[in-house]
Write a protein that holds these residues in place. Structure first.
Motif, PDB file in Angstrom:
ATOM      1  N   ARG A 183       1.016  -0.903  -0.056  1.00  0.00           N
ATOM      2  CA  ARG A 183       0.025   0.340   0.166  1.00  0.00           C
ATOM      3  C   ARG A 183       0.950   1.060  -0.030  1.00  0.00           C
ATOM      4  N   ARG A 184       1.677   0.860   0.778  1.00  0.00           N
ATOM      5  CA  ARG A 184       2.701   2.273   1.035  1.00  0.00           C
ATOM      6  C   ARG A 184       3.480   2.818  -0.116  1.00  0.00           C
ATOM      7  N   LEU A 185       4.182   1.753  -0.843  1.00  0.00           N
ATOM      8  CA  LEU A 185       4.623   1.959  -1.607  1.00  0.00           C
ATOM      9  C   LEU A 185       4.056   2.474  -3.307  1.00  0.00           C
ATOM     10  N   CYS A 186       2.856   1.561  -3.283  1.00  0.00           N
ATOM     11  CA  CYS A 186       2.766   2.082  -4.555  1.00  0.00           C
ATOM     12  C   CYS A 186       1.022   3.484  -4.092  1.00  0.00           C
ATOM     13  N   GLU A 187       1.357   3.999  -2.991  1.00  0.00           N
ATOM     14  CA  GLU A 187       0.735   5.195  -3.100  1.00  0.00           C
ATOM     15  C   GLU A 187       1.600   6.438  -2.770  1.00  0.00           C
ATOM     16  N   ALA A 188       3.364   6.144  -2.752  1.00  0.00           N
ATOM     17  CA  ALA A 188       4.290   6.601  -3.202  1.00  0.00           C
ATOM     18  C   ALA A 188       4.371   6.774  -4.638  1.00  0.00           C
ATOM     19  N   ILE A 189       3.739   6.052  -5.117  1.00  0.00           N
ATOM     20  CA  ILE A 189       4.516   5.351  -6.549  1.00  0.00           C
ATOM     21  C   ILE A 189       3.338   6.817  -7.394  1.00  0.00           C
TER      22      ILE A 189
END
Length: 245
Positions: free
Chosen positions: A98-104
């Protein structure tokens, strides 16, 4: 461009990093302990590592790490110890996804970033209504009840299916589902299927970690392979010899 790898020091992540570097790819790894990949990277200029726990980084730090990456690969998993299985964080893979996708998404990339998640055949792809026996359904229910890592794997893939979906402008994804993982010294022939062709509980196949690393490397580096499997949850098995079947 660079591929960001989390879970790079694990048994499969190390093999993925090595194969990406052999293809001439730049690799950035977020690792809790540095120097664990020395024998893999062998001081290659295309490799860099960030010492951190992915869930302890701030949102701004994760954005900085994914910026300018054309692919992000998660080989995260839980250690097979009592603390690793039942301790915190129980949703390590899901929260990292979740956090990686939100950062992307926060970087507003010009082209969709590839997100590859290492998952498991024990997880059903609900987009395809995969057929599972009543007995396997019962065992999976028990796994959800007794083994938090199984729930984590399911929720991580569900996040990609339902929250990112098929039409996200910033992210395209694939969740790779190996069966019973084995250790082999070299890449061998393997099979890819949209869904399991055998029961992950009662008739599990075998998938070598180095073959998983090879397929994920193909996904990152070969757009033809990526376009075939993006938005899906491909299952990977070692190819069996005819006289072994």
């Amino acid at each position: 461009m660079t591929t960001l790898v989390v879970g790079a020091t694990g048994a499969t992540g190390r093999l993925l990093v090595e194969q990406l570097l052999q293809r001439g790819e730049n690799v950035k790894a977020i690792v809790r302990t540095t120097d664990l990949l020395k024998d893999v990277v062998k001081n290659q200029d295309g490799f860099s590592e960030v010492q951190a726990s992915i869930l302890e980084l701030t949102d701004a730090e994760i954005v900085e790490h994914v910026k300018d990456c054309r692919a992000v690969v998660s080989c995260l998993g839980h250690n097979l110890t009592f603390k690793g299985i039942y301790g915190q964080p129980r949703l390590l893979v899901t929260e990292a996804t979740r956090r990686l996708c939100e950062a992307i998404q926060a970087t507003h990339p010009e082209k969709p970033v590839k997100f590859v998640l290492m998952n498991t055949t024990g997880n059903i792809n609900r987009d395809l209504a995969e057929s599972v026996s009543l007995a396997q359904h019962c065992v999976l229910w028990l796994l959800r009840l007794l083994l938090p890592p199984h729930v984590d794997n399911e929720k991580a893939a569900d996040y990609l299916r339902t929250k990112i979906g098929q039409n996200c402008e910033a992210i395209e994804w694939t969740a790779v589902r190996p069966d019973n993982l084995t250790n082999e010294a070299a890449v061998t022939e393997y099979e890819l299927h949209p869904s399991p062709t055998r029961s992950a509980i009662f008739n599990a196949g075998k998938t070598s970690r180095i073959n998983v690393g090879h397929f994920m490397t193909e996904l990152v580096t070969d757009n033809e392979v990526w376009n075939k499997w993006k938005g899906q949850m491909p299952v990977i098995y070692n190819q069996e010899n005819e006289n072994m079947k």
